[in-house]
Scaffold this active site. Structure first.
Site, PDB file in Angstrom:
ATOM      1  N   ILE A  16       0.854  -1.188   0.000  1.00 18.23           N
ATOM      2  CA  ILE A  16       0.000   0.000   0.000  1.00 18.23           C
ATOM      3  C   ILE A  16       0.887   1.235   0.000  1.00 18.23           C
ATOM      4  O   ILE A  16       1.525   1.569   1.002  1.00 18.23           O
ATOM      5  CB  ILE A  16      -0.940   0.014   1.219  1.00 18.23           C
ATOM      6  CG1 ILE A  16      -1.809  -1.244   1.229  1.00 18.23           C
ATOM      7  CG2 ILE A  16      -1.816   1.261   1.211  1.00 18.23           C
ATOM      8  CD1 ILE A  16      -2.715  -1.373   2.435  1.00 18.23           C
ATOM      9  N   GLY A  17       0.961   1.908  -1.144  1.00 11.44           N
ATOM     10  CA  GLY A  17       1.781   3.095  -1.271  1.00 11.44           C
ATOM     11  C   GLY A  17       0.989   4.359  -1.018  1.00 11.44           C
ATOM     12  O   GLY A  17      -0.154   4.323  -0.546  1.00 11.44           O
ATOM     13  N   ASN A  18       1.584   5.494  -1.352  1.00 15.13           N
ATOM     14  CA  ASN A  18       0.910   6.772  -1.140  1.00 15.13           C
ATOM     15  C   ASN A  18      -0.242   6.987  -2.111  1.00 15.13           C
ATOM     16  O   ASN A  18      -1.230   7.639  -1.778  1.00 15.13           O
ATOM     17  CB  ASN A  18       1.912   7.925  -1.270  1.00 15.13           C
ATOM     18  CG  ASN A  18       2.855   8.001  -0.088  1.00 15.13           C
ATOM     19  OD1 ASN A  18       2.429   8.088   1.050  1.00 15.13           O
ATOM     20  ND2 ASN A  18       4.146   7.955  -0.357  1.00 15.13           N
ATOM     21  N   LYS A  22      -0.541  -2.159  -4.648  1.00 19.03           N
ATOM     22  CA  LYS A  22      -0.190  -3.287  -5.504  1.00 19.03           C
ATOM     23  C   LYS A  22      -0.463  -4.582  -4.762  1.00 19.03           C
ATOM     24  O   LYS A  22      -0.111  -4.717  -3.590  1.00 19.03           O
ATOM     25  CB  LYS A  22       1.295  -3.233  -5.897  1.00 19.03           C
ATOM     26  CG  LYS A  22       1.668  -2.123  -6.835  1.00 19.03           C
ATOM     27  CD  LYS A  22       3.159  -2.197  -7.172  1.00 19.03           C
ATOM     28  CE  LYS A  22       3.580  -1.052  -8.050  1.00 19.03           C
ATOM     29  NZ  LYS A  22       5.039  -1.085  -8.332  1.00 19.03           N
ATOM     30  N   ASP A 103       8.416   0.218   2.640  1.00 17.59           N
ATOM     31  CA  ASP A 103       8.669   0.080   1.207  1.00 17.59           C
ATOM     32  C   ASP A 103      10.136   0.360   0.891  1.00 17.59           C
ATOM     33  O   ASP A 103      10.742  -0.313   0.049  1.00 17.59           O
ATOM     34  CB  ASP A 103       7.750   1.005   0.402  1.00 17.59           C
ATOM     35  CG  ASP A 103       7.856   2.474   0.819  1.00 17.59           C
ATOM     36  OD1 ASP A 103       8.275   2.761   1.968  1.00 17.59           O
ATOM     37  OD2 ASP A 103       7.509   3.344   0.005  1.00 17.59           O
ATOM     38  N   ARG A 104      10.723   1.320   1.577  1.00 16.41           N
ATOM     39  CA  ARG A 104      12.140   1.626   1.384  1.00 16.41           C
ATOM     40  C   ARG A 104      13.006   0.440   1.787  1.00 16.41           C
ATOM     41  O   ARG A 104      13.945   0.064   1.081  1.00 16.41           O
ATOM     42  CB  ARG A 104      12.522   2.855   2.201  1.00 16.41           C
ATOM     43  CG  ARG A 104      11.846   4.141   1.757  1.00 16.41           C
ATOM     44  CD  ARG A 104      12.049   5.254   2.777  1.00 16.41           C
ATOM     45  NE  ARG A 104      13.470   5.546   2.981  1.00 16.41           N
ATOM     46  CZ  ARG A 104      13.921   6.298   3.984  1.00 16.41           C
ATOM     47  NH1 ARG A 104      13.076   6.799   4.877  1.00 16.41           N
ATOM     48  NH2 ARG A 104      15.221   6.536   4.094  1.00 16.41           N
ATOM     49  N   THR A 127       5.761   9.326  -5.325  1.00 14.23           N
ATOM     50  CA  THR A 127       5.139  10.517  -4.749  1.00 14.23           C
ATOM     51  C   THR A 127       6.202  11.392  -4.097  1.00 14.23           C
ATOM     52  O   THR A 127       6.243  12.608  -4.280  1.00 14.23           O
ATOM     53  CB  THR A 127       4.081  10.112  -3.712  1.00 14.23           C
ATOM     54  OG1 THR A 127       3.124   9.249  -4.336  1.00 14.23           O
ATOM     55  CG2 THR A 127       3.366  11.337  -3.170  1.00 14.23           C
TER      56      THR A 127
END
Length: 248
Positions: A16-18, A22, A103-104, A127
């Protein structure tokens, strides 16, 4: 009629990104299926029902809604909710792992797996633009964060009285000849020079450096293939899959 489940046993990765989520199915290291959805995880249950999922990992940069949390809690398999303190196959030297973007960390884990024994700079142009460094002894030291392309364009519009909001599509002259091209070139060329500057700085400081470039804006920036490795859009899910396997 119930959806037919596929026969392979697999891991489910929820990233879950900004701006988007995915969902990726792995059988060992192979991607078997993938999709994108919103932060409410619309369609997740139907997607899961079509696959024989054994284990699930979730990484969230954005704040999870109550609907998303309910959806996750109702999944039929064990769920590993990743944090900056989840055990990983690299040495985390970041001083506040509780605030580290997962995520990083996942991207660094995958980059190290692909090129073990090298100094690596991972640049994710999404983002925000993140710059993360892992050394040849698999020590992850952290990195820097700067505004992404759209964030820069929005900030110039929101923080001024008269500058318009434009998108990244259009001419990018070296010297802007009107307000639109001045804004677009200022943002895009500014990011290009920033990234090239980071690469040059780390190349001068560290021998045997490899650079991974990924993220939704990576291909818009005109960075040469000679200076970096263009990672596919799944470097974070691949890293999350490795972290899940590491914790089983």
């Amino acid at each position: 009629m119930q959806p037919r489940k596929l026969r392979y046993m697999a891991n489910l990765i929820i990233d879950i990104g900004n701006t988007r989520t995915k969902i990726v199915v792995f059988e060992q290291e192979d991607i078997k299926a993938h999709t994108t959805t919103d932060h409410l995880l619309t369609g997740l249950k139907a997607f899961v029902s079509r696959h024989s999922i054994q284990h699930i990992i979730i990484s969230a940069t954005a704040q999870l809604t109550s609907e998303a949390l309910d959806c996750i809690d109702s999944l039929p398999c064990p769920v590993l909710k990743m944090t900056g303190q989840t055990p990983v196959p690299v040495n985390v030297c970041y001083k506040s792992p509780q605030t580290l973007g997962t995520d990083r960390l996942a991207a660094v884990v995958e980059a190290h797996e692909q090129l073990p024994g090298q100094n690596i700079l991972v640049i994710d142009a999404g983002t925000c633009i993140t710059y993360d460094f892992i050394d040849s002894k698999k020590n992850y030291w952290g990195g820097n964060i700067s505004p992404g392309l759209n964030m820069r364009l929005q900030a110039m519009h929101n923080q001024t009285a008269r500058l318009p909001l434009i998108d990244t599509l259009g001419e990018i002259p070296e010297i802007g000849y009107n307000t639109e091209t001045a804004l677009r070139s200022g943002a895009i060329l500014g990011v290009q020079l920033e990234i090239k500057g980071y690469i040059r700085h780390f190349q001068e400081k560290y021998d045997n450096l490899s650079v991974f470039l990924t993220g939704g804006d990576a291909k818009k920036l005109g960075i040469s293939k000679e200076s970096c490795i263009f990672a596919d859009d799944f470097i974070v899910p691949r890293g999350l899959n490795r972290i899940l396997e590491y914790n089983l």
